[in-house]
Structure formats: structure tokens, C-alpha cells
Design a protein around this motif. Sequence first.
Motif, PDB file in Angstrom:
ATOM      1  N   ASP B 106       3.321 -14.131 -10.453  1.00  0.00           N
ATOM      2  CA  ASP B 106       2.494 -13.222 -10.943  1.00  0.00           C
ATOM      3  C   ASP B 106       1.975 -11.935  -9.608  1.00  0.00           C
ATOM      4  OD1 ASP B 106       1.237 -14.551  -8.023  1.00  0.00           O
ATOM      5  OD2 ASP B 106      -0.482 -15.334  -9.320  1.00  0.00           O
ATOM      6  N   GLY B 107       3.372 -11.532  -8.821  1.00  0.00           N
ATOM      7  CA  GLY B 107       3.421 -10.377  -8.197  1.00  0.00           C
ATOM      8  C   GLY B 107       2.322 -10.547  -7.282  1.00  0.00           C
ATOM      9  N   SER B 108       1.603 -12.146  -7.039  1.00  0.00           N
ATOM     10  CA  SER B 108       0.440 -11.743  -6.069  1.00  0.00           C
ATOM     11  C   SER B 108       1.511 -12.114  -4.302  1.00  0.00           C
ATOM     12  CB  SER B 108      -0.019 -12.455  -6.084  1.00  0.00           C
ATOM     13  OG  SER B 108       0.288 -14.117  -5.866  1.00  0.00           O
ATOM     14  N   GLY B 109       2.463 -12.010  -4.011  1.00  0.00           N
ATOM     15  CA  GLY B 109       3.234 -12.279  -2.876  1.00  0.00           C
ATOM     16  C   GLY B 109       2.793 -13.494  -1.778  1.00  0.00           C
ATOM     17  N   VAL B 110       3.056 -13.566  -0.380  1.00  0.00           N
ATOM     18  CA  VAL B 110       2.634 -13.832   0.046  1.00  0.00           C
ATOM     19  C   VAL B 110       2.099 -13.782   1.888  1.00  0.00           C
ATOM     20  CG1 VAL B 110       3.189 -16.571   1.987  1.00  0.00           C
ATOM     21  CG2 VAL B 110       4.502 -15.982  -0.390  1.00  0.00           C
ATOM     22  N   GLU B 111       0.461 -14.178   1.808  1.00  0.00           N
ATOM     23  CA  GLU B 111       0.345 -13.700   2.866  1.00  0.00           C
ATOM     24  C   GLU B 111       0.611 -13.886   4.607  1.00  0.00           C
ATOM     25  OE1 GLU B 111      -3.959 -13.805   2.252  1.00  0.00           O
ATOM     26  OE2 GLU B 111      -4.247 -13.677   4.170  1.00  0.00           O
ATOM     27  N   GLY B 112       0.797 -12.326   5.136  1.00  0.00           N
ATOM     28  CA  GLY B 112       1.787 -12.179   6.187  1.00  0.00           C
ATOM     29  C   GLY B 112       3.912 -11.893   6.324  1.00  0.00           C
ATOM     30  N   ALA B 113       3.730 -12.059   4.590  1.00  0.00           N
ATOM     31  CA  ALA B 113       5.182 -11.759   5.005  1.00  0.00           C
ATOM     32  C   ALA B 113       5.376 -11.849   3.715  1.00  0.00           C
ATOM     33  CB  ALA B 113       5.913 -13.662   4.335  1.00  0.00           C
ATOM     34  N   PHE B 114       4.836 -11.781   2.307  1.00  0.00           N
ATOM     35  CA  PHE B 114       6.409 -10.406   1.229  1.00  0.00           C
ATOM     36  C   PHE B 114       4.465 -10.067   0.689  1.00  0.00           C
ATOM     37  CE2 PHE B 114       8.393 -14.718   1.564  1.00  0.00           C
ATOM     38  CZ  PHE B 114       9.574 -14.355   2.032  1.00  0.00           C
ATOM     39  N   PRO B 115       4.796  -8.344   0.450  1.00  0.00           N
ATOM     40  CA  PRO B 115       3.070  -7.924  -0.050  1.00  0.00           C
ATOM     41  C   PRO B 115       3.519  -8.261  -1.677  1.00  0.00           C
ATOM     42  CG  PRO B 115       4.941  -6.069   1.463  1.00  0.00           C
ATOM     43  CD  PRO B 115       5.689  -7.806   1.437  1.00  0.00           C
ATOM     44  N   PRO B 116       2.060  -8.077  -1.929  1.00  0.00           N
ATOM     45  CA  PRO B 116       1.685  -8.140  -3.315  1.00  0.00           C
ATOM     46  C   PRO B 116       2.424  -6.870  -4.407  1.00  0.00           C
ATOM     47  CG  PRO B 116       0.029  -7.646  -2.211  1.00  0.00           C
ATOM     48  CD  PRO B 116       0.818  -7.757  -0.900  1.00  0.00           C
ATOM     49  N   LEU B 117       2.728  -7.069  -5.341  1.00  0.00           N
ATOM     50  CA  LEU B 117       3.250  -5.679  -6.385  1.00  0.00           C
ATOM     51  C   LEU B 117       1.637  -5.429  -7.296  1.00  0.00           C
ATOM     52  CD1 LEU B 117       6.515  -7.675  -7.091  1.00  0.00           C
ATOM     53  CD2 LEU B 117       6.181  -6.359  -5.595  1.00  0.00           C
ATOM     54  N   ASP B 118       0.665  -6.631  -7.529  1.00  0.00           N
ATOM     55  CA  ASP B 118       0.318  -6.295  -8.583  1.00  0.00           C
ATOM     56  C   ASP B 118      -0.849  -5.372  -7.294  1.00  0.00           C
ATOM     57  OD1 ASP B 118      -0.955  -8.344  -6.683  1.00  0.00           O
ATOM     58  OD2 ASP B 118      -1.842  -8.835  -8.313  1.00  0.00           O
ATOM     59  N   GLY B 119      -0.862  -3.700  -8.431  1.00  0.00           N
ATOM     60  CA  GLY B 119      -2.155  -3.339  -7.672  1.00  0.00           C
ATOM     61  C   GLY B 119      -1.570  -2.060  -6.689  1.00  0.00           C
ATOM     62  N   SER B 120      -0.555  -2.388  -5.843  1.00  0.00           N
ATOM     63  CA  SER B 120      -0.033  -1.891  -5.119  1.00  0.00           C
ATOM     64  C   SER B 120       0.134  -0.461  -5.115  1.00  0.00           C
ATOM     65  CB  SER B 120       1.253  -2.547  -4.981  1.00  0.00           C
ATOM     66  OG  SER B 120       3.006  -1.464  -4.148  1.00  0.00           O
ATOM     67  N   ASP B 121      -0.282   0.957  -4.273  1.00  0.00           N
ATOM     68  CA  ASP B 121       0.049   2.234  -4.241  1.00  0.00           C
ATOM     69  C   ASP B 121       1.382   2.191  -4.728  1.00  0.00           C
ATOM     70  OD1 ASP B 121      -0.037   1.262  -2.144  1.00  0.00           O
ATOM     71  OD2 ASP B 121      -0.129   3.436  -1.349  1.00  0.00           O
ATOM     72  N   TRP B 122       1.990   1.583  -3.616  1.00  0.00           N
ATOM     73  CA  TRP B 122       3.922   2.379  -4.259  1.00  0.00           C
ATOM     74  C   TRP B 122       4.109   1.459  -5.018  1.00  0.00           C
ATOM     75  CZ3 TRP B 122       6.857   0.924   1.537  1.00  0.00           C
ATOM     76  CH2 TRP B 122       6.362   2.146   2.443  1.00  0.00           C
ATOM     77  N   VAL B 123       4.065   1.067  -5.777  1.00  0.00           N
ATOM     78  CA  VAL B 123       4.723   0.164  -6.865  1.00  0.00           C
ATOM     79  C   VAL B 123       4.372   0.978  -8.185  1.00  0.00           C
ATOM     80  CG1 VAL B 123       4.557  -1.142  -8.941  1.00  0.00           C
ATOM     81  CG2 VAL B 123       4.859  -2.545  -6.016  1.00  0.00           C
ATOM     82  N   ILE B 124       3.023   1.948  -8.386  1.00  0.00           N
ATOM     83  CA  ILE B 124       2.926   2.504  -9.021  1.00  0.00           C
ATOM     84  C   ILE B 124       2.843   4.079  -9.313  1.00  0.00           C
ATOM     85  CG2 ILE B 124       1.246   0.145 -10.563  1.00  0.00           C
ATOM     86  CD1 ILE B 124      -0.957   1.844  -9.614  1.00  0.00           C
ATOM     87  N   GLY B 125       2.922   3.840  -7.787  1.00  0.00           N
ATOM     88  CA  GLY B 125       3.021   5.585  -7.866  1.00  0.00           C
ATOM     89  C   GLY B 125       4.195   6.245  -7.385  1.00  0.00           C
ATOM     90  N   ASP B 126       4.672   6.802  -6.824  1.00  0.00           N
ATOM     91  CA  ASP B 126       6.032   7.493  -7.396  1.00  0.00           C
ATOM     92  C   ASP B 126       7.713   6.604  -7.247  1.00  0.00           C
ATOM     93  OD1 ASP B 126       9.039   9.533  -6.846  1.00  0.00           O
ATOM     94  OD2 ASP B 126       7.871   9.795  -5.076  1.00  0.00           O
ATOM     95  N   PRO B 127       8.603   7.106  -8.256  1.00  0.00           N
ATOM     96  CA  PRO B 127       9.186   5.786  -8.765  1.00  0.00           C
ATOM     97  C   PRO B 127       9.530   5.415  -7.997  1.00  0.00           C
ATOM     98  CG  PRO B 127       9.379   7.445 -10.189  1.00  0.00           C
ATOM     99  CD  PRO B 127       7.673   7.803  -9.555  1.00  0.00           C
TER     100      PRO B 127
END
Lengths: 477, 214
Positions: B106-127
Motif C-alpha cells: 500500500d506504499g506505506s513504507g516501513v517506519e525508520g527505514a523505508f519512506p512512505p510513497l502515499d502522500g509523499s511530496d517528492w512522489v507527486i511533485g516534480d517527476p
Amino acid sequence: MSQAKKSKQRKEFNVADLDRKARYVVLFLILSGVFWLLFGTLLALVASIKMHLPDWLGSAGWLTFGRVRPLHLNVMVYGWASLTGAGVSLWMLSRLLKVPIPLRGYIIVAGAIWNIALLVGSIQILAGFSRGIEWLEFPVSTMVVIVLCVIIMARSVIVMVMTRSVKQLYVSVWYIIAAFVWFPLLGLVSSFPIFDTPTVQAGMNWWYAHNALGLWFTPIGLAAAYYFIPKVLGRPIYSYGLSLLGFWGLALFYNWNGFHHLIGSPLPTWFITISIAASVMMIIPVVVVAVNHHMTVVGSFSAVTYSPTLRFVVFAAMSYTFVSLQGSMQALRSVNEVIHFTHFVIAHAHIGMYAFVTMMLFGACYYILPRITLREWHSKKLIKWHFWLTAIGIIIYAGALQGIGIFQGFSMNDPDVPFTDTVTMTIPYLIARSVSGILMSAGHLIFVWLLIRMVFQPGEQPETPLIWEKIRKEFAL
Amino acid sequence: MADERYFGDREDYQSMEELHRAAMEKEEQIPEEGNERGPWWMYVIIVLTLAFGFFYMGRYLGEISDRPHVLFAEPEPAELEEEEFDPMQVGSRIYTRLCQSCHQQDGSGVEGAFPPLDGSDWVIGDPQRPVNIVLHGFEGEIARNGVTYNALMPGFSRLVSDEDVAAVVTYIRNSFGNEAPEVAPEEVAEIRDATQDRTSPWTEDELNEFIEER
């Protein structure tokens, strides 16, 4: 002049003399076979239970599925069915040709070496020195020893045919001669170190494996059916002409059948197409033999309730018809596409080796052993139990695995079904297989107990003939 | 009378062995075979089987040669259907294969290690950012929503084509509740070209610097 003298000197043997001379040879071969039947049964149960409890007995390398299962196959094929089959064949031949079994000492030595070879081969497979070719897992050395032992027995077969004191060769004799010529050929050719490239090895593998069943066990089984059905019923075989057609049909078509196991492999297409056509052609000898047997038995079916031999033999003969017709269908590309690599094929092989060959040999044993030992079976009831446990066992086995095999095949061909699902869906049926295995094992234990009572005579022995009495009354012989 | 043929008078015999021997001596030979012709339908089956066998050989024999698996003499030319390229479908497949084990289904990542993709400004910002990270990977600390993540992500530039990168970036930009415009393979090609000398994963500062330069 000397020829005439010789034939004058030739003694006329009656069956009692023949059986007396055959006693130790045949008993030794049958008992060895039954020992391997027990060992093979144990391996079968272990392998079957591992299919649904994969961790069970998994810690030791020699008890893993990859060693137990091939050993089960090899022990049943080269131990039980071959040794017992050879004993039954030699006994039938001696009676049909009215000569005592010659080279008896050699045969017993060959049988002993054969047993040692099986023991060594079993240890080799359990230790991991398998050839990795289905039906040929025993190392080449073991296989060559077994083939040499069969050749010694084949020599005895040929001497019997040459010195026979009957003019006509009964149909069972043709099958037995053929079997003892074909099997050494198969065994030796498959042992030549010339099949090293993968595709060629696969071709040799299925040429051998299919022919071992069709040109070694099938002729022995059919010879027994042709012998015991008219013998027990006292009725003539329906048709000599059909016997002839059935025999030559088998000889002509069977040898080409094996490659239908390799549909979709890199073997040339024409090769496989011919094999499929030949597999379908097997319908001809099978239907002819079935008609011949059925028309002989028809009208006397009630005899199966009194004669344990006939009960086993008729069940086996029916299974032969069933499994062969099924085999012809399975060879077709459209059917093979579904059932290949599923449990359907495993069940098919067991109908062949168990419902046909093994049941036939049981039937033969019930007839032969009282005659060569001059002793009586201990219990009619236990014989019935033996029959029903093994018959119901193999029916459950075949029903469960062939039923699920079809669904498994369709699921495996469906890209939307994950592979794991095609495995988990079979688990209840694999458990049914183990249950049926327990039934068959119980049947085998009963058979072994009856055998021990008869041969080694612990405890009280029956005072009157149990089986003949009944037949005699029923048919007013 | 009939009984005598098999066992005679029971009194005459002492043992089971003698009983059997007596029975066997009177055992009858197998009667001579009959010579019936068999039922008519058996011949019908024989003829039909032969007919089928010849038909089958004629139809499926193929080319007689030692060439492996020549299926039939004239194979029908397979008509390749032009399959429409659906970036969401292709992207989903690549995500499952390469990304899901860390960033989760679900793109939620793992806390402390892998950042989430849902709602991430980098993902939806500049491709350019997600494309760069997919191509070359990412390392070092990065803080988002009060959580610090630190793990090494390998670059996939050698494993995936421009089309695949475009598809998977489009996929993460339009899944897990995200919504952002598609990324074209040409954009990926351009970035791949511009960063072809890069051998190590991006850090946060390096990536920001790179984006600002462009």
C-alpha cells in the motif's frame, strides 16, 4: 535312431511330479518377491505421507522423498513384481509344456544374486547414488546383474520350450517366451552408456519404462490370466484366433508407445506422433484380449465367490482393460496437455502395476502355493479380507488421484491460478491416498501372514481343503 | 461319484499332503481353445482404431527430420496483436517485482527505514525526483512528518528500460491515494542521459542541488 531312443526315454510327467520339482525354485522366487513387496509397501507409505506432511522424517538425507519414492518404485518393480512374476511364469511354463523346470540350481543361485543386487541397489539409492532416471534409479551395475539373472531364467525357459512334451504352444507360453526375450533386451539396451545427451536419455528413459510395463509385466500378467481363467473354470478359452490377434497386436504396437510421455519435449514431432498413434492402436489388442477373457468367464461369474484365484485374476484382467484404454486416451495431445505433470498419471501407473499386475500375481500365488507346498491356506475369511482391502484400496487411490488430477491439470493450465493453489487443492486427496495405502498395506500383511502360516507352519493347520471343497460342491465336479 | 474324482473317500487319505496330491493327480488339463470369431462390434472398433491411427499420423506427422520439435509442416503465422501500452498495468507489475518488498503493497513504507510513497511530496511533485531515485537509488537520512528514515535504496538503471521507469513512476504517482500527471518515457531518457556518469545513490542534498540546477 538316437532321437527315437531319446524320445522313448523321455518320461511322461504328471502335474504332481512337475509341481514337486518346481517346489523350491518357485517358492524361493515367490517368497523373495513377497519380502520386497513388504519393504516396498513400507517405502510407499512413507513417501505417501510425506506428500501431505512434508517435514515428517525429513531430517535424515536417506529418508527424504527424493530417495524413498524412487526406491519404492524400484523395489516393487524389480523386487516384488519381477521375482514373483518370474516364479509364476516358470511354474506355468513347466505345467503347460509338461517338463520339469530345468537348471533349478542355477535359478536359485540367480535368484539369490538378484536379491543381493536389490539389497545393494536399495542402499545405493538411499545413500543418494541414484541414476536419476525414472524406473532406472538403480545404478547400472545393479541393473546389469538383475538382467543377467533374468537371462539365466530365460535360458531355462528356452530349454523347457525345446524339450517340451506337448505339440501345441498354449497362448500363455507365447507371452512368457516373449517376456523373457524382451526384458533382457530392454535392460541391456538401457544400460549401454550411449544415451548421455539429455534429449536422447529422456527418449531412452520412456522407451524403457513404458516397455518394462508393457513387454515384461503385461505379458506375464496376461499369461497368468490366460492360464488361470480356463483352469479354474474348466472352460475353454473363447477363441484361439483372438488370442493370436491380441498377442501380435501387443508385440507390434507396444514398443512404440513410450514417447507419448515426452509430448512437448525437444524430440522430433514425427517421433511423438507415431508414438501417439501406436498408443491408440493398443486399443486393438486390448479390446480383443478383453473380449476373449470376458466371453470365457461369462456365465460362470459366480465362481469368483468361491475361487480366490479367480477373484483376483478377474479383477486384474478388468483393470488391464481399463488401464490400457485409459492409457490410449491419455496419449492424445489434447488430453495429455491437461493431465501431464498431475497426480492423474501417478494413479494411472498404479492401476497398471497394482490393480493389474500385482492383483494378478496375488491370484496366481493363491493357486500355485497350495500345489507346490501340498498344504492348505489357513483361512478363507482372511483371503477375502486380503482381496477387499487391496481392491478397495486401489479403487480409492485411483479415484481420488485421478479425480483431483483432472482439476489440478486445468488449474495448472490456467495462468490466473497461482501455482501454490494447484498444490494445496490436492492435499485432501493426498491424505485419501495415504488412507488407501494403509488399506493396501493391511491387505499385504494379511497375505504375508497367510503365507507364513502355510510355509513355516506355526500353530495348527487346517484339516480339510478349504477352497477346493467349496468349488467342488458348487460345480459338482 | 463326482466327489471321488477329487478327494476320493475321505477316510482313504491320512494327511493333507496326500489329499492335495490326490487332487492334483486328477487335475484336468486346460481345455483346448475354442475358435469363435468374436462379436461384430469388436471388428468395428478395430477398423475405427486403424482408421484413426492412419488419420492421426497423416495429420500430425510434421516434417520427418532430426530437427527438434518441428511441430507441424506449416505453422500458422502467429498474428501479434498490438497491445496497447498501459502504464498503470505495467507499472503495477514492476512495483510488485521490485519495490513492494520495501515500500509495501500500500506504499506505506516501513517506519525508520523505508519512506512512505502515499502522500509523499517528492512522489507527486516534480517527476524528476522519483525518476532519479528509481534510476540511481537513494541513501542517507531523510525526515518526513517528524519521522527520520535511513536505509539504502539501490539504483535500478541497469534493470529497467525508460518505458518501465516511466510506467512505475506513473503508477506510484497515481496509486495509494496519490494523483499526479503521467511521466513520459522521453523524460526518463533525458534524465538517464543527463545523469549517466553517476555511480552512487543520491543523497537528499545532492538531489535537491541537481533539481535546482535544472
